[in-house]
Design an enzyme around this catalytic site. Structure first.
Site, PDB file in Angstrom:
ATOM      1  N   ASN A  71      15.199  39.775 -12.972  1.00 19.24           N
ATOM      2  CA  ASN A  71      15.521  41.107 -12.652  1.00 19.24           C
ATOM      3  C   ASN A  71      16.689  41.541 -12.622  1.00 19.24           C
ATOM      4  O   ASN A  71      17.221  42.683 -13.104  1.00 19.24           O
ATOM      5  CB  ASN A  71      14.740  41.373 -11.281  1.00 19.24           C
ATOM      6  CG  ASN A  71      14.762  42.913 -10.828  1.00 19.24           C
ATOM      7  OD1 ASN A  71      15.726  43.309 -10.320  1.00 19.24           O
ATOM      8  ND2 ASN A  71      13.790  43.355 -10.756  1.00 19.24           N
ATOM      9  N   THR A  95      10.996  29.207  -8.290  1.00 22.67           N
ATOM     10  CA  THR A  95       9.576  28.823  -7.766  1.00 22.67           C
ATOM     11  C   THR A  95       8.537  28.869  -8.567  1.00 22.67           C
ATOM     12  O   THR A  95       7.715  28.128  -8.899  1.00 22.67           O
ATOM     13  CB  THR A  95       9.425  29.569  -6.484  1.00 22.67           C
ATOM     14  OG1 THR A  95      10.712  29.072  -5.561  1.00 22.67           O
ATOM     15  CG2 THR A  95       8.451  28.834  -5.569  1.00 22.67           C
ATOM     16  N   GLU A 271      11.817  41.653  -5.043  1.00 23.08           N
ATOM     17  CA  GLU A 271      12.880  42.522  -4.045  1.00 23.08           C
ATOM     18  C   GLU A 271      11.926  43.399  -3.327  1.00 23.08           C
ATOM     19  O   GLU A 271      11.241  44.242  -4.001  1.00 23.08           O
ATOM     20  CB  GLU A 271      13.805  43.122  -4.693  1.00 23.08           C
ATOM     21  CG  GLU A 271      14.773  44.029  -4.134  1.00 23.08           C
ATOM     22  CD  GLU A 271      15.801  43.173  -3.525  1.00 23.08           C
ATOM     23  OE1 GLU A 271      16.463  43.788  -2.530  1.00 23.08           O
ATOM     24  OE2 GLU A 271      15.888  42.146  -3.767  1.00 23.08           O
TER      25      GLU A 271
END
Length: 299
Positions: A71, A95, A271
């Site tokens: 991102n 992850t 986010e």
């Protein structure tokens, strides 16, 4: 591969001591490939390294990390207004690696690195929220957002994507639906949402296909809402993806407006963004990304 132009790898600091990656980079350098490596330490580093990539004249900027790293790098790339921006390469080291996995990026580091350098650069969409914050994969709200935000780092490191599910089961008694109204092109819904997924990509939360028909080059965002009052049935619906579940609402639009009477939080590629009003729009062909020829996210 010696004839390929130089690349710059922006590597999440958590992967700086990845020995197999070091070996893969060394092998490619021995073949004559020029690869610059920069390691992120704090927010804003990716933007600085993309600026450096422009000065170096590289043709590819590789995001080495999870969805959050992808991102940051992709958001920096679409800010380039003068000239042709470098293409985005993907090296999944996070992850869950939801975007890279659904795009068909190889799990083997050496194969992923070669694809990131030499793969065909395809124009893909991104999405923007409230004219400011961008995401390349998905915006999730409700149950999924709270779980991915609250899952402990140690649990994620030990168990990977399944850690989100385990932590969700542990938090069942504290999670409630979000009341909201969602509008789009030929779409309107109002009610209680347990899970909201607005996808440019298809999966989030460690492998859950929230928007299973999403494409990254069709100029549309896919919407999936899990409605209802009871969380446990909705969770299992998320896992099984039942097509005839009456608590699943689907939509597609180039934009969606979301209004809630109380503050809700969306997770944009990792986010969090909180508020009561959200305008989410697709940015068609916003950047070029090196993808496999059989990428399932391309139409």
């Amino acid at each position: 591969m010696a004839n390929f132009p130089a690349s710059l790898l922006i590597l999440n600091g958590k992967s700086a001591d990845n020995q197999p990656l070091r070996e893969a980079i060394t092998l490619l350098r021995d073949e004559g490939i020029q690869i610059h490596v920069r390691v992120t330490w704090e927010k804003g580093d990716a933007q600085r390294y993309v600026d450096e990539a422009r000065r170096l004249g590289v043709e590819t900027v590789i995001a080495g990390g999870g969805d959050g790293t992808i991102n940051e790098v992709s958001t920096a790339l679409i800010q380039i207004r003068d000239g042709v921006a470098p293409a985005l390469g993907l090296l999944p080291l996070g992850t869950a690696n939801d975007f890279a996995t659904s795009a068909g990026i190889p799990e083997a580091l050496d194969k992923a690195l070669k694809l990131a350098i030499a793969g065909n650069a395809m124009e893909i969409d991104m999405a923007r929220v409230n004219d400011k914050t961008c995401f390349i994969n998905m915006a999730t709200g409700g149950f999924g957002t709270r779980i991915t935000t609250e899952t402990p780092e140690k649990l994620k490191a030990a168990l990977g994507g399944v850690s989100y599910l385990i932590h969700g089961l542990m938090r069942m008694d504290t999670l409630t639906p979000d009341r909201c109204e969602i509008c789009g092109e030929n779409f309107h819904w109002q009610g209680d949402a347990l899970v909201i997924g607005i996808g440019n990509g298809r999966q989030a939360g460690g492998g859950q296909q929230l928007c299973p028909t999403a494409l990254i080059n069709d100029g549309l965002l896919q919407l999936r809402i899990f409605t209802g009052e009871e969380l446990l049935p909705a969770l299992f619906s998320t896992l099984t993806q039942s097509d005839d579940n009456p608590n699943i609402i689907d939509g597609a639009s180039a934009w969606f407006d979301i209004h809630a009477p109380h503050e809700i939080t969306f997770n944009l590629d990792g986010e969090p963004l909180s508020g009561q009003e959200f305008h989410i729009e697709v940015l068609p062909g916003a950047l070029r990304c090196r993808l496999p020829p059989d990428c399932p996210l391309l139409r």
